[in-house]
Design a protein around this motif. Structure first.
Motif, PDB file in Angstrom:
ATOM      1  N   SER A  67       0.856  -1.182   0.000  1.00  0.00           N
ATOM      2  CA  SER A  67       0.000   0.000   0.000  1.00  0.00           C
ATOM      3  C   SER A  67       0.892   1.232   0.000  1.00  0.00           C
ATOM      4  O   SER A  67       1.584   1.508   0.987  1.00  0.00           O
ATOM      5  CB  SER A  67      -0.914   0.014   1.237  1.00  0.00           C
ATOM      6  OG  SER A  67      -1.824  -1.063   1.197  1.00  0.00           O
ATOM      7  N   ASN A  68       0.905   1.956  -1.104  1.00  0.00           N
ATOM      8  CA  ASN A  68       1.796   3.114  -1.210  1.00  0.00           C
ATOM      9  C   ASN A  68       1.303   4.059  -2.302  1.00  0.00           C
ATOM     10  O   ASN A  68       0.344   3.769  -3.020  1.00  0.00           O
ATOM     11  CB  ASN A  68       3.232   2.661  -1.498  1.00  0.00           C
ATOM     12  CG  ASN A  68       3.353   1.860  -2.783  1.00  0.00           C
ATOM     13  OD1 ASN A  68       2.994   2.327  -3.857  1.00  0.00           O
ATOM     14  ND2 ASN A  68       3.842   0.627  -2.683  1.00  0.00           N
ATOM     15  N   THR A  69       2.001   5.176  -2.406  1.00  0.00           N
ATOM     16  CA  THR A  69       1.715   6.156  -3.452  1.00  0.00           C
ATOM     17  C   THR A  69       2.973   6.396  -4.278  1.00  0.00           C
ATOM     18  O   THR A  69       4.046   6.652  -3.719  1.00  0.00           O
ATOM     19  CB  THR A  69       1.247   7.496  -2.849  1.00  0.00           C
ATOM     20  OG1 THR A  69       0.022   7.286  -2.160  1.00  0.00           O
ATOM     21  CG2 THR A  69       1.040   8.547  -3.928  1.00  0.00           C
ATOM     22  N   ILE A 118      -1.883   5.266  -6.670  1.00  0.00           N
ATOM     23  CA  ILE A 118      -2.116   4.999  -5.244  1.00  0.00           C
ATOM     24  C   ILE A 118      -2.697   3.596  -5.121  1.00  0.00           C
ATOM     25  O   ILE A 118      -3.718   3.285  -5.746  1.00  0.00           O
ATOM     26  CB  ILE A 118      -3.081   6.023  -4.621  1.00  0.00           C
ATOM     27  CG1 ILE A 118      -2.602   7.460  -4.886  1.00  0.00           C
ATOM     28  CG2 ILE A 118      -3.212   5.789  -3.117  1.00  0.00           C
ATOM     29  CD1 ILE A 118      -3.570   8.531  -4.418  1.00  0.00           C
ATOM     30  N   THR A 119      -2.053   2.768  -4.310  1.00  0.00           N
ATOM     31  CA  THR A 119      -2.513   1.397  -4.100  1.00  0.00           C
ATOM     32  C   THR A 119      -2.824   1.191  -2.626  1.00  0.00           C
ATOM     33  O   THR A 119      -1.990   1.442  -1.762  1.00  0.00           O
ATOM     34  CB  THR A 119      -1.442   0.383  -4.545  1.00  0.00           C
ATOM     35  OG1 THR A 119      -1.085   0.637  -5.909  1.00  0.00           O
ATOM     36  CG2 THR A 119      -1.961  -1.049  -4.424  1.00  0.00           C
ATOM     37  N   ASP A 120      -4.038   0.736  -2.361  1.00  0.00           N
ATOM     38  CA  ASP A 120      -4.486   0.457  -1.000  1.00  0.00           C
ATOM     39  C   ASP A 120      -4.933  -1.002  -0.955  1.00  0.00           C
ATOM     40  O   ASP A 120      -6.080  -1.330  -1.264  1.00  0.00           O
ATOM     41  CB  ASP A 120      -5.646   1.395  -0.635  1.00  0.00           C
ATOM     42  CG  ASP A 120      -6.177   1.153   0.776  1.00  0.00           C
ATOM     43  OD1 ASP A 120      -5.714   0.203   1.435  1.00  0.00           O
ATOM     44  OD2 ASP A 120      -7.077   1.913   1.202  1.00  0.00           O
ATOM     45  N   ARG A 126      -7.350   0.956  -5.957  1.00  0.00           N
ATOM     46  CA  ARG A 126      -6.181   1.416  -6.719  1.00  0.00           C
ATOM     47  C   ARG A 126      -6.616   2.567  -7.626  1.00  0.00           C
ATOM     48  O   ARG A 126      -7.604   2.457  -8.351  1.00  0.00           O
ATOM     49  CB  ARG A 126      -5.593   0.289  -7.554  1.00  0.00           C
ATOM     50  CG  ARG A 126      -4.256   0.616  -8.205  1.00  0.00           C
ATOM     51  CD  ARG A 126      -3.688  -0.648  -8.833  1.00  0.00           C
ATOM     52  NE  ARG A 126      -2.299  -0.479  -9.244  1.00  0.00           N
ATOM     53  CZ  ARG A 126      -1.905  -0.164 -10.479  1.00  0.00           C
ATOM     54  NH1 ARG A 126      -2.812   0.029 -11.436  1.00  0.00           N
ATOM     55  NH2 ARG A 126      -0.621  -0.048 -10.757  1.00  0.00           N
ATOM     56  N   SER A 415      -1.536   5.736   1.430  1.00  0.00           N
ATOM     57  CA  SER A 415      -2.410   5.133   0.416  1.00  0.00           C
ATOM     58  C   SER A 415      -3.865   5.566   0.545  1.00  0.00           C
ATOM     59  O   SER A 415      -4.781   4.772   0.393  1.00  0.00           O
ATOM     60  CB  SER A 415      -2.331   3.606   0.511  1.00  0.00           C
ATOM     61  OG  SER A 415      -2.654   3.176   1.826  1.00  0.00           O
TER      62      SER A 415
END
Length: 454
Positions: A67-69, A118-120, A126, A415
């Motif tokens: 989970s990141n940007t 952005i992935t969560d 996403r 995220s």
């Protein structure tokens, strides 16, 4: 007399035991050492292992969660003023305009692009947001969102709200514990296993003076049957099927396209092994079609080095040397006169990866350099990625192509995705004209970059 008889009785079970051990060893030898099928599978793994090796080179211990940007800026600098081509794009799609290289490169040079991903994984969301400008002109302002196993697309020139594109299973194969690389490695191992299993009945063995020869001859019909079997079995395997479905937006395995690309192609794959140890001494892949007969040979000297040749229509055109370490791979290429004409290398450093390819063939020089670096690392929090692709192509001392592509990325352990999809409309409810615009978005983008600015 009784002692002698007892002695013979004692020896009999021992003899049976020893024979059993010998039979087990022979069984092990033929199953795991001399088995043609096992050797075929081992050869396929050896040949294709470079795929996973390269993926592993790009894996670094950053501690960054899934989970990141990621925020990317992309910039192109290119010159193709002397490049000429008769390549006809309209043969592939009538909607594409034929390439005007000078216009295309001029517009690309004036284009600035920012992409935010952005992935969560916790909430299975996403977001991919793209903003691109050609000079001062708005070129792309779009968003693609995955939420609740549904994919949405936003483009204000088509619709003021999100458009529901239907089901998306991306997060069924990507989560906190499974990465894209993990999935690709699984597919690689599964496909190798399936190919070797499918080809069992085709494996043949012959004895030569110095080696045993294990080979598979595949006619075009055999190749088509193998494609059918492997793809069908991929779809039956739960994990493989899930991976393929999750990534179908990014790549698909199409039977018809594969078969079309292999039309009239026949492949002979041969492995030469030592007579008793069955150690692999040489690989040969012979690919033929109506026009060409190409044979690629590789002879390993050690586990990390070897040499080989490339024959075209029974003429040895090139030879090469290969060597690798735990952090590098290198190929040196020679022509038929044994003159060095190229060198290709890939190396992993403490902070990145370096790729260099330099070839000079018949007066045509091509240099390709790729640099990937991780900078300003704060484990589990943030880091920067720097990527640069440099291509230089010249012929007879005249520059043909000069291209620099720079991608800078900021990666952060956050995220948060706040997008409103409650007013989203289903794609099928769009007018026919808007649906066509949506389906042709990449074609329209290319055509716009390919035309002179007013």
């Amino acid at each position: 007399m009784k002692n002698n008889k007892k002695s013979k009785e004692n020896k009999f079970p021992i003899l049976i035991f020893l024979l059993s051990i010998i039979m087990l060893l022979l069984g092990f030898y033929y199953e795991y050492v001399a088995s043609p099928t096992r050797i075929l599978k081992k050869a396929l793994i050896n040949i294709t292992s470079n795929i996973t090796d390269v993926m592993e080179m790009f894996e670094f211990q950053t501690g960054m969660p899934q989970s990141n940007t990621k925020t990317q800026t992309i910039k192109v600098s290119a010159n193709t003023s002397n490049y000429k081509s008769n390549f006809d794009l309209q043969k592939y799609n009538k909607k594409l305009s034929n390439i005007n290289f000078s216009t295309l490169t001029k517009n690309l040079n004036e284009t600035n692009t920012t992409i935010k991903i952005i992935t969560d994984t916790k909430n299975k969301k996403r977001l991919l947001k793209t903003d691109s400008y050609l000079g001062n002109k708005n070129l792309i302002n779009t968003k693609t969102l995955i939420e609740n196993s549904t994919e949405y697309y936003y483009n204000p020139t088509i619709n003021p709200n999100y458009i529901n594109l239907g089901n998306n299973t991306y997060f069924e194969s990507v989560n906190d514990n499974t990465t894209t690389n993990d999935n690709l490695k699984y597919l690689h191992e599964y496909i190798v296993q399936e190919i070797s299993t499918t080809l069992i009945t085709k494996v043949q063995k012959e004895k030569e003076d110095d080696y045993n020869k294990i080979f598979v001859k595949l006619s075009n019909n055999d190749l088509n049957k193998t494609i059918d079997t492997v793809i069908d079995n991929l779809k039956k395997d739960k994990r493989a099927s899930t991976i393929l479905t999750s990534y179908k937006k990014y790549f698909t395995i199409d039977k018809k396209e594969l078969k079309s690309s292999l039309k009239n192609v026949n492949i002979d794959f041969t492995v030469y092994v030592e007579k008793y140890t069955y150690k692999i001494k040489k690989y040969s892949i012979n690919i033929t079609n109506k026009e060409d007969d190409i044979e690629i040979i590789y002879q390993p000297d050690t586990k990390s080095s070897g040499s080989g040749s490339i024959e075209i229509n029974n003429v040895k055109k090139y030879t090469y040397e290969y060597k690798e370490t735990s952090k590098s791979k290198e190929v040196i290429l020679y022509d038929e006169t044994n003159s060095k004409i190229g060198e290709i290398s890939l190396a992993k450093t403490n902070t990145g990866v370096l790729f260099d390819s330099n070839t000079l063939i018949n007066g045509s020089e091509l240099n390709i350099n790729y640099i990937y670096n991780i900078l300003n690392l704060k484990k589990k929090k943030t880091y920067d990625e720097e990527q640069q692709l440099i291509i230089r192509h010249s012929s007879k001392n005249q520059e043909i192509l000069n291209l620099d592509l720079v991608i800078n990325t900021k990666v952060e352990a956050k995220s948060r995705i706040l997008e409103n999809t409650k007013d989203a409309i289903i794609k099928s409810s769009l007018t026919e004209e808007k649906q066509t615009t949506l389906n042709d978005k990449y074609i329209n983008l290319f055509n716009e970059l390919n035309q002179k600015k007013e």
